[in-house]
Write a protein that holds these residues in place. Sequence first.
Motif, PDB file in Angstrom:
ATOM      1  N   ASP A   1       0.831  -1.211   0.000  1.00 38.55           N
ATOM      2  CA  ASP A   1       0.000   0.000   0.000  1.00 38.55           C
ATOM      3  C   ASP A   1       0.863   1.257   0.000  1.00 38.55           C
ATOM      4  O   ASP A   1       0.509   2.276  -0.607  1.00 38.55           O
ATOM      5  N   VAL A   2       1.990   1.188   0.695  1.00 41.28           N
ATOM      6  CA  VAL A   2       2.907   2.328   0.724  1.00 41.28           C
ATOM      7  C   VAL A   2       3.562   2.497  -0.639  1.00 41.28           C
ATOM      8  O   VAL A   2       3.671   3.616  -1.165  1.00 41.28           O
ATOM      9  N   ALA A   3       4.006   1.390  -1.237  1.00 38.95           N
ATOM     10  CA  ALA A   3       4.613   1.455  -2.566  1.00 38.95           C
ATOM     11  C   ALA A   3       3.634   2.021  -3.584  1.00 38.95           C
ATOM     12  O   ALA A   3       4.019   2.808  -4.471  1.00 38.95           O
ATOM     13  N   ALA A   4       2.355   1.669  -3.462  1.00 35.24           N
ATOM     14  CA  ALA A   4       1.351   2.144  -4.410  1.00 35.24           C
ATOM     15  C   ALA A   4       1.169   3.649  -4.314  1.00 35.24           C
ATOM     16  O   ALA A   4       1.075   4.342  -5.338  1.00 35.24           O
ATOM     17  N   VAL A   5       1.129   4.182  -3.095  1.00 33.06           N
ATOM     18  CA  VAL A   5       0.915   5.615  -2.954  1.00 33.06           C
ATOM     19  C   VAL A   5       2.155   6.393  -3.406  1.00 33.06           C
ATOM     20  O   VAL A   5       2.045   7.480  -3.995  1.00 33.06           O
TER      21      VAL A   5
ATOM     22  N   LYS B   1      12.192   1.463   8.724  1.00 33.09           N
ATOM     23  CA  LYS B   1      12.090   0.441   9.758  1.00 33.09           C
ATOM     24  C   LYS B   1      10.648  -0.023   9.931  1.00 33.09           C
ATOM     25  O   LYS B   1      10.380  -0.944  10.708  1.00 33.09           O
ATOM     26  N   LEU B   2       9.714   0.629   9.227  1.00 36.23           N
ATOM     27  CA  LEU B   2       8.284   0.383   9.414  1.00 36.23           C
ATOM     28  C   LEU B   2       7.588   0.114   8.087  1.00 36.23           C
ATOM     29  O   LEU B   2       6.464   0.576   7.874  1.00 36.23           O
ATOM     30  N   GLU B   3       8.239  -0.596   7.205  1.00 34.01           N
ATOM     31  CA  GLU B   3       7.688  -0.923   5.890  1.00 34.01           C
ATOM     32  C   GLU B   3       7.418   0.323   5.058  1.00 34.01           C
ATOM     33  O   GLU B   3       6.553   0.353   4.207  1.00 34.01           O
ATOM     34  N   GLY B   4       8.216   1.360   5.318  1.00 31.36           N
ATOM     35  CA  GLY B   4       8.186   2.577   4.532  1.00 31.36           C
ATOM     36  C   GLY B   4       9.420   2.669   3.651  1.00 31.36           C
ATOM     37  O   GLY B   4      10.272   1.767   3.650  1.00 31.36           O
TER      38      GLY B   4
END
Length: 398
Positions: free
Chosen positions: A15-19, A201-204
């Motif tokens: 979801d982060v990669a998509a945004v 560190k948080l999947e960001g």
Amino acid sequence: MLYLDSCATTPVHPDVAAVIHEVMGTFYGNPSSIHRLGLEAEQLVTKARRVLADALGVRPGEIVFTSGGTESNNLAIKGAVNANRARGRHLITSAVEHASVYEAFRQLEDEGFHVTYLPVDETGAVRVEDVEKALTDETILVSLMHVNNEVGRIQPIEEVGRLLGARPKVLFHVDAIQSIGKLPVRLSEWGIDLLSGSAHKLEGPKGAGLLYVREGVRLTPLFSGGGQEHGYRSGTENVPLIVGMAKAIRMAMDAQPDNRRKLEQLRAGLVSRLSEMPDVQVSGSGRPEEMAPHLVHFTCPGMKSEVIVHALEQAGIFISTRSACASGESSPSRVLLAMGMDKERAASGLRVSYTASRTAGELARFADELAAVLAKLSPMRPAGAGRSVLQPEGGSAS
């Protein structure tokens, strides 16, 4: 593949990669431009700042975007010291800080500042009474990490903050890079003036960080330029990564209570398995509440940690020897030496770190593979290297 090196970095959440991808492709304006594309980018940065401020319980104007944890730590420490050097030249940190903090203080020593490096006990904890004894009329900054990135010991940040509350001249910086999204972080309640965070560190995304700067605190910027980020961090804002960081940290904070319970269960199970291995000693405190739930550090005295890492890699399991910033070093760990370990043990440290997406079965697989590796390596240890028996969870592992 079983990835157990999440303290070094994490994969980016889909979801982060998509945004990030959406912002890169659509909102590519410079936030400082006055046309529509620039205003759209500026609005995204403003929204991300508000999301992060809400997650941390602070004001949006107290959030400064950086390129990551190292820059956040350097801006906090050097910026605070240079802005307040007329008030004193004594600084306090600990002997077990991350390299981006430790080396910043070493550099400030070269510039004429006096630095006290607080010792730690055998579990890796700073003693509040040592902080109090170190304070002088010349002290202008105390910098401590919330969670040690190598062994996972939680530092007494709340107690230190309470101590410094009676000393308004002394700024309190906290490196929370390994704790944001995993443990509660109460900035105002704990009297924190400056706090560092990082997204990856948080999947960001890598390359995105933040620095909380309490309203009223002055910093001298590290960079000269256009005056972005309240004048503290000049340079065009990396809008896609800022938006991705905001999403990643918000997701982690929302899931933190449930994830913490799961991580604590995973840690307890892994520590129990490691306790059965005669060649293993778990590092840190035997009290689970004093240890971060997302990592376990242990040593295998008489064995080379790099050999164990590569042997596990052959089985598709990835762990680390220490902080990723120092994993290429062959010398004994500075952190473990500060905890009172001898050089042999301090050179044999291994760190397993994971997210809540891991399962008990996966950690059991790691433990099985580790036991097999140690069984093969044990006869190969140097003559005279003793076998080390892990103390129970409630006892000392030193």
